[in-house]
Design an enzyme around this catalytic site. Sequence first.
Site, PDB file in Angstrom:
ATOM      1  N   ASP A 153       0.754  -1.258   0.000  1.00 29.03           N
ATOM      2  CA  ASP A 153       0.000   0.000   0.000  1.00 29.03           C
ATOM      3  C   ASP A 153       0.788   1.314   0.000  1.00 29.03           C
ATOM      4  O   ASP A 153       0.529   2.189  -0.789  1.00 29.03           O
ATOM      5  CB  ASP A 153      -0.932   0.037   1.220  1.00 29.03           C
ATOM      6  CG  ASP A 153      -1.948  -1.095   1.209  1.00 29.03           C
ATOM      7  OD1 ASP A 153      -1.900  -1.940   0.305  1.00 29.03           O
ATOM      8  OD2 ASP A 153      -2.786  -1.118   2.125  1.00 29.03           O
TER       9      ASP A 153
ATOM     10  N   GLU B 228       0.837  -8.725  11.830  1.00 30.41           N
ATOM     11  CA  GLU B 228       0.691  -8.383  10.416  1.00 30.41           C
ATOM     12  C   GLU B 228       2.064  -8.148   9.776  1.00 30.41           C
ATOM     13  O   GLU B 228       2.313  -8.585   8.661  1.00 30.41           O
ATOM     14  CB  GLU B 228      -0.194  -7.139  10.308  1.00 30.41           C
ATOM     15  CG  GLU B 228      -0.591  -6.738   8.901  1.00 30.41           C
ATOM     16  CD  GLU B 228      -1.455  -5.477   8.895  1.00 30.41           C
ATOM     17  OE1 GLU B 228      -1.723  -4.902   9.980  1.00 30.41           O
ATOM     18  OE2 GLU B 228      -1.862  -5.054   7.798  1.00 30.41           O
TER      19      GLU B 228
HETATM   20  C1  DGY Z   1      -5.800  -0.936   4.346  1.00 29.76           C
HETATM   21  O1  DGY Z   1      -6.854  -0.480   4.740  1.00 29.76           O
HETATM   22  O2  DGY Z   1      -4.699  -0.589   4.756  1.00 29.76           O
HETATM   23  C2  DGY Z   1      -5.856  -1.977   3.314  1.00 29.76           C
HETATM   24  O3  DGY Z   1      -4.642  -2.555   3.032  1.00 29.76           O
HETATM   25  C3  DGY Z   1      -6.432  -1.412   2.055  1.00 29.76           C
HETATM   26  O4  DGY Z   1      -7.265  -2.336   1.535  1.00 29.76           O
END
Ligand code: DGY
Length: 438
Positions: A171, A403
């Site tokens: 991301d 995570e």
């Molecule tokens: C988040 O919300 O960080 C997710 O990875 C986006 O889908």
Amino acid sequence: MADKFLIDKAKTVLNQNFQKKGFTIPSKNLYPFQWKWDSGFIAIGFAHFDMEKAKKEINSLLNAQWKNGFIPHIVFHTKNDSYFPGADFHKSSLHPQSPAHIDTSGITQPPVLGFVLEKLYNIADDKEDVLNFLKNQIDKVYKNHKYFYSKRDINNEGLVYIYHNWESGTDNSPVWDDIWKTMNPPRYKFERKDTTHVDYSQRPTDREYDHYIDIIELAKKFNYDDHKIAKHSPFLVQDPLFNSILIRSNESLIKLYKILGGNEEKIKYLKSKNEKSLTSINEKLYNSSIGAYSHFDLRNKKNIPLICSSSFSPLFCGAPDFKKAQRLKNTLVEKFGKEDYYLCSSFDPEGIQHDQKKYWRGPVWINLNWILYQGFKRYKFKETAKRIKNDSLELVDKFGFYEYFNPSKENSKKNNKGYGGENFSWSAALTIDFLHEK
Ligand code: DGY
């Protein structure tokens, strides 16, 4: 910790995150819906001890596929306001071919389902049962690949684009930083929910979120029309990870169609696309000056010469020849593999943008490690593969199924835990797969 104990703990995480409606959340509160690539990795974990749940996972995701073959990155099976941006923001109903029975997002994530179906088949004791399941699902995945090649390969190169950083899965990677500089979005009014669950220092900034929101607003303005998005989105990138996963999944679909029999036309189509993709990924995305694959910014027509964990993912789909593979291994070991570092940092530890805490700007992720492990194993770089696997297992064993993790051994020890969501499904699922591998 003994393997059996770790496997049991991982199973508990998956079972607790499994929802009555037949899908698994990535992590409580932080991610309360079904996410596409998470679901794929989760199904691999379940396949080792509960094939019915693995099948449900795939089924509930594919049940939200759009009529044009598109598979969304989030499926909003339930109402929940612990996450932003939710269904009301994404508004999938704007697209005429989105499903009427369920809300989804209008962006996608890496196309993992092909290789996930093959994994399910390989793991299954009862092959006939899984083949029956595959028979009903595989054409949906094939249709998804056709969607990518027909809508997202605008120059007919065999390389598909992503139009949003969330589509990459990585991301807030520094790879996107220069693209953000070409945009000047307004300061949107929104209420972040992620930072009520996780410390701000471990998440993207508010200003970054303005960019993320801005691209979706643009896509919504065009009712998620691919053609218009390709023409106007300020973010249009050919990502080595996304494309490697597509190629690897093509390979799996071909194998599975052969097992199922009688699918000559589909096999022919996939083979011809795959050949082109393999040629282009090497010609266009391999960057000999950095000794790794890198992203291509299609909007601004330039290479982004930065090294991140995605840069090594073409090993997973067999793209590099042996010489290139050797070079990739050297780049990984020299830059990412210093003795006091866990493999594999999500971004170049020597880069100035590297941040040990911040999401995809440096931390180690178990799913990328799993992909790289398979890649190095494919090329018989046994030592590197083993190190990636051992580092992954050491991280989850010492600190829990987080995570993401601090790549520095010293700082990990000081924190004594990971970052982001706790009891994170794919970290648990892929631990199970790692521990079952011979
Ligand atoms: C988040 O919300 O960080 C997710 O990875 C986006 O889908």
